[in-house]
Design a protein around this motif. Structure first.
Motif, short mmCIF file in Angstrom:
data_model
loop_
_atom_site.label_atom_id
_atom_site.label_comp_id
_atom_site.label_asym_id
_atom_site.label_seq_id
_atom_site.Cartn_x
_atom_site.Cartn_y
_atom_site.Cartn_z
N MET A 152 0.05 4.22 1.11
CA MET A 152 -0.41 5.29 2.01
C MET A 152 0.46 5.50 3.24
O MET A 152 0.39 6.54 3.87
CB MET A 152 -1.86 5.02 2.42
N GLY A 153 1.22 4.48 3.61
CA GLY A 153 2.22 4.67 4.66
C GLY A 153 1.69 5.04 6.04
O GLY A 153 2.35 5.79 6.76
N CYS A 154 0.55 4.52 6.44
CA CYS A 154 0.06 4.82 7.79
C CYS A 154 1.05 4.27 8.82
O CYS A 154 1.61 3.18 8.66
CB CYS A 154 -1.33 4.22 8.00
N THR A 202 1.41 -3.14 6.30
CA THR A 202 1.22 -3.09 4.84
C THR A 202 1.80 -1.78 4.32
O THR A 202 2.45 -1.74 3.27
CB THR A 202 -0.27 -3.16 4.46
N GLY A 203 1.54 -0.71 5.06
CA GLY A 203 2.06 0.60 4.67
C GLY A 203 3.58 0.60 4.60
O GLY A 203 4.17 1.26 3.73
N CYS A 211 0.80 0.63 10.44
CA CYS A 211 0.34 -0.46 9.57
C CYS A 211 1.52 -1.08 8.83
O CYS A 211 2.26 -0.38 8.14
CB CYS A 211 -0.67 0.10 8.58
N CYS A 253 0.86 -1.19 0.00
CA CYS A 253 0.00 0.00 0.00
C CYS A 253 0.89 1.23 0.00
O CYS A 253 1.94 1.26 0.64
CB CYS A 253 -0.90 0.00 1.24
N GLY A 276 -3.87 -3.14 1.24
CA GLY A 276 -4.09 -2.16 0.18
C GLY A 276 -5.20 -1.17 0.45
O GLY A 276 -6.02 -1.35 1.35
N GLU A 277 -5.19 -0.12 -0.34
CA GLU A 277 -6.19 0.96 -0.24
C GLU A 277 -7.10 0.85 -1.47
O GLU A 277 -6.68 1.17 -2.58
CB GLU A 277 -5.45 2.30 -0.17
N VAL A 294 -8.92 5.14 3.61
CA VAL A 294 -8.26 6.09 4.48
C VAL A 294 -8.64 7.53 4.08
O VAL A 294 -8.30 8.48 4.76
CB VAL A 294 -6.75 5.78 4.42
FE1 SF4 Z 1 -3.00 2.87 5.73
FE2 SF4 Z 1 -4.89 1.05 5.05
FE3 SF4 Z 1 -2.69 1.38 3.53
FE4 SF4 Z 1 -2.44 0.28 5.92
S1 SF4 Z 1 -3.57 -0.57 4.21
S2 SF4 Z 1 -1.12 1.88 5.04
S3 SF4 Z 1 -4.00 1.38 7.09
S4 SF4 Z 1 -4.28 2.90 3.91
#
Ligand code: SF4
Ligand code: SAH
Length: 366
Positions: free
Chosen positions: A116-118, A123-124, A121, A114, A163-164, A197
């Motif tokens: 988005m890099g939260c 995955t990020g 998380c 993903c 993933g987003e 997100v």
């Molecule tokens: Fe953020 Fe969701 Fe991506 Fe994890 S999977 S980084 S929580 S957007």
């Protein structure tokens, strides 16, 4: 360079009919193939016995039907089942089956990694490896539905895996249309929840879709500085813009937008946060899912203790906000799969995925 054959499993019925017409075959064979693939889970052309033998052979020469390969299944004592799936390019994703929440629910991935890099998380941390195709998104559901014996029986889907989904908009929407088709698995979008997100332009596009899933917004904080620290995308689309978009979102009658809120000890779990959250949600038909952090190596946060979680939930509930605390299930299989997927030398989100797939089952204190 040879291109790989078209994957018929990612075509909607109309496109399948068109593909058949281009082969000089009658269009209704397209609908038959759609039902074989999606309803019956048959992915070998020669097994599609109501198609003429010559057509089956012509199809096999030109096209493919890709199905994610089951590499590993882990079943928890509480019934949660985790599927490790291998894609055609050897990338791995995970999907999870969560029984009785009270519905049967499949948690599905939309990307490998993903972007988005939260901050909390895993995955990020992987970054975006690649988008899944519509065929791969649908393929996860097909594999899980047939493996669990739920094909033809009602189940729910949450797009809360890796993933987003709104960052892979077209493939995700195409997958939802294929899944909804009654000639296939027939999963009505009412049974699907898309978690995002907050990519606002895509959210606004979603608001215009004829087939619209339920919406979950990953909020996680109640001030812009705090949210930006956890969800970098907040720098571009801040809280006010996100909540305005939610206010405009055409929520179905009697439905609500779910707001997900990962609770991080000492970061976003104070009584002031809870009170601010109540104010932020004012005027939105909302329900809140509190997710006490699932800790993992590499995540620089702690999970608050139960008393803290319950106190936060109680402030919301006392103000009339619907709230659930989602607690993790499947701890035993998480323990069993210490080193599942390694992507780019890093342990992937696989383990974390199961950790956070907590069902919305245990109600918060009233
Ligand atoms: Fe953020 Fe969701 Fe991506 Fe994890 S999977 S980084 S929580 S957007
Ligand atoms: N990208 C989408 C959907 C996938 S994430 C989104 O972020 O909404 C699904 C949910 O799992 C999100 O609410 C996310 O915040 C939550 N989550 C991620 N990491 C978590 C962790 N370590 N513990 C608990 N929940 C987590």
């Amino acid at each position: 360079m040879a291109t790989s054959p078209l994957n018929l499993a990612e075509l909607e019925p109309v496109a399948l009919e068109k593909t058949l017409a281009e082969l000089g075959a009658p269009a209704f064979h397209g609908r038959q193939i759609f039902a074989w693939i999606h309803r019956r889970g048959v992915t070998r052309f020669e097994a599609m016995t109501d198609l003429p033998a010559g057509l089956r052979q012509a199809l096999a020469e030109r096209f493919a039907i890709y199905t994610p390969q089951l590499e590993r299944v882990d079943q928890s004592t509480d019934g949660t089942t985790k599927f490790l799936l291998r894609l055609a390019d050897d990338r791995r994703i995970e999907s999870v089956y969560i029984p009785d929440t009270p519905a049967q629910t499949f948690c599905i991935s939309t990307q490998v990694g993903c972007a988005m890099g939260c901050a909390f998380c895993l995955t990020g941390k992987m970054g975006l490896v690649r988008n899944l195709t519509a065929g791969e998104i649908v393929g996860q559901v097909r594999v899980l539905a047939h493996h669990t014996g739920l094909a033809g029986i009602a189940f729910n889907i949450v797009l809360m895996g890796m993933g987003e989904p709104l960052h892979n908009y077209d493939a995700t929407m195409q997958a939802l249309r294929i899944l909804a088709d009654p000639r296939g698995l027939g999963v009505h979008p009412r049974r699907v929840t898309l978690s995002t997100v907050g990519l606002i332009p895509a959210l606004e596009r979603l608001a215009t879709e004829p087939l619209m899933p339920n919406l979950a917004i990953s909020l996680h904080a109640t001030t812009d500085p705090a949210r930006t620290a956890l969800v970098p995308l907040n720098r571009r689309y801040d809280l006010e813009a996100l909540l305005d978009a939610c206010r405009r979102f055409p929520v179905r009658r009697r439905a609500r937008i779910t707001f997900e809120y990962v609770l991080l000890a000492g970061v976003n779990d104070t009584p002031d946060d809870a009170r601010r959250l109540v104010r932020l949600l004012d005027g939105i038909r909302a329900k809140v899912n509190l997710l006490p952090l699932n800790e993992a190596p590499g995540i620089p946060f702690r999970r608050p203790d139960d008393a803290r979680v319950n106190a936060f939930a109680k402030i919301l509930a006392d103000k009339g906000v619907r709230v659930l605390v989602r607690r993790s299930r499947g701890r035993d299989i998480r323990a069993a799969c210490g080193q599942l997927i390694v992507e780019g030398g890093r342990k992937s989100a696989a383990q974390q995925l199961a950790d956070r797939m907590a069902p919305a089952a245990d109600a918060a204190p009233r």
